[in-house]
Write an enzyme that holds these catalytic residues in place. Structure first.
Site, PDB file in Angstrom:
ATOM      1  N   LYS A  82      23.263 -33.518   2.715  1.00 25.60           N
ATOM      2  CA  LYS A  82      22.518 -32.261   2.715  1.00 25.60           C
ATOM      3  C   LYS A  82      22.811 -31.533   4.017  1.00 25.60           C
ATOM      4  O   LYS A  82      22.606 -32.076   5.108  1.00 25.60           O
ATOM      5  CB  LYS A  82      21.028 -32.579   2.588  1.00 25.60           C
ATOM      6  CG  LYS A  82      20.222 -31.548   1.849  1.00 25.60           C
ATOM      7  CD  LYS A  82      18.828 -32.103   1.581  1.00 25.60           C
ATOM      8  CE  LYS A  82      17.958 -31.065   0.913  1.00 25.60           C
ATOM      9  NZ  LYS A  82      16.554 -31.493   0.875  1.00 25.60           N
TER      10      LYS A  82
HETATM   11  O1  G3P Z   1      13.725 -30.657  -0.188  1.00 29.84           O
HETATM   12  C1  G3P Z   1      13.368 -29.534   0.479  1.00 29.84           C
HETATM   13  C2  G3P Z   1      12.281 -28.676  -0.084  1.00 29.84           C
HETATM   14  O2  G3P Z   1      11.971 -29.025  -1.381  1.00 29.84           O
HETATM   15  C3  G3P Z   1      11.130 -28.506   0.841  1.00 29.84           C
HETATM   16  O3  G3P Z   1       9.947 -28.119   0.247  1.00 29.84           O
HETATM   17  O4  G3P Z   1       7.508 -27.888   0.279  1.00 29.84           O
HETATM   18  O5  G3P Z   1       8.735 -28.150   2.448  1.00 29.84           O
HETATM   19  O6  G3P Z   1       8.888 -26.033   1.154  1.00 29.84           O
HETATM   20  P1  G3P Z   1       8.706 -27.522   1.089  1.00 29.84           P
END
Ligand code: G3P
Length: 215
Positions: free
Chosen positions: A83
């Site tokens: 990633k």
């Molecule tokens: O994997 C990364 C992403 O899904 C992060 O989500 O909830 O931190 O905006 P969030």
């Protein structure tokens, strides 16, 4: 539609696999930090459990560091996806890693043009963060629709991972658009399965069953 779990939590992954609903896992530095374990232990446990793609994120900010980290991560297992953040340096790193045959998930995508650049650089996946866009009053799902169109227009070999998912309606909207993958917190997977009328219905059947004469 492929379901990935967006977590570094082993119990959640195990539970999701038990439901037969885990096609892969995505992690990020924040999710790893939440586990209060060292990176090595989390990665070992996740890779031991998951057969599908597992996204592990680089933390270097320059292209050389990202490429070095990416190569090391990719060497750990065939299902590791590196990633890489959608920065200028990240884009360069994606090109280098992709040319070496390493699968890259370009993350922190907030515009369709960022996704176009990532697909052109050879990313195997792009991750638009829809919840964070919704949080600032931009329609995250519109971004997903634009990215899907661009990828289809040019037949890029790049899958769209709908990320930063907050609730089941995000899954519904992504499925209606035909997104390849959605990565969600375990809580959202559980919420999808539940309906109060199902619970009421089950209870009613059980109550009525008690009224059936037994021999
Ligand atoms: O994997 C990364 C992403 O899904 C992060 O989500 O909830 O931190 O905006 P969030």
């Amino acid at each position: 539609m492929k379901f990935f779990l967006d977590t570094g939590n082993i119990d959640e992954i195990r539970e999701g696999i038990g439901m037969g609903m885990v096609d892969g896992v995505t992690t990020n530095p924040s999710l790893i930090a939440r586990e209060k374990k060292d990176f090595e232990s989390v990665v070992k446990e996740v890779l031991a459990l998951v057969d599908g793609p597992v996204s592990l994120e680089v933390v270097s900010e320059d292209v050389d560091g990202m490429v070095e980290e990416g190569r090391k991560l990719a060497a750990r297992a065939d299902n590791v996806v590196v990633k890489v953040p959608m920065t200028m340096e990240g884009l360069k790193a994606t090109k280098i890693l992709a040319d070496e045959g390493i699968a890259v998930n370009q993350t922190l995508i907030f515009s369709p043009l960022q996704a176009l650049l990532a697909a052109k650089a050879g990313a195997a996946y792009v991750s638009p963060f829809i919840g964070r866009l919704d949080d600032v009053s931009h329609d995250g799902m519109e971004l997903v629709e634009q990215i899907l169109t661009i990828i289809e227009n040019y037949a890029y070999e790049c899958e769209v991972i709908v990320a930063s998912v907050r609730h089941p309606l995000h899954v519904l909207d992504a499925a209606m658009l035909g997104a390849d993958v959605i990565t969600m917190p375990f809580k959202v997977l559980q919420q999808m399965a539940r309906h109060p009328l199902t619970d009421v219905g089950v209870q009613r059947f059980l109550d009525d069953w008690k009224k059936v004469p037994k021999k």
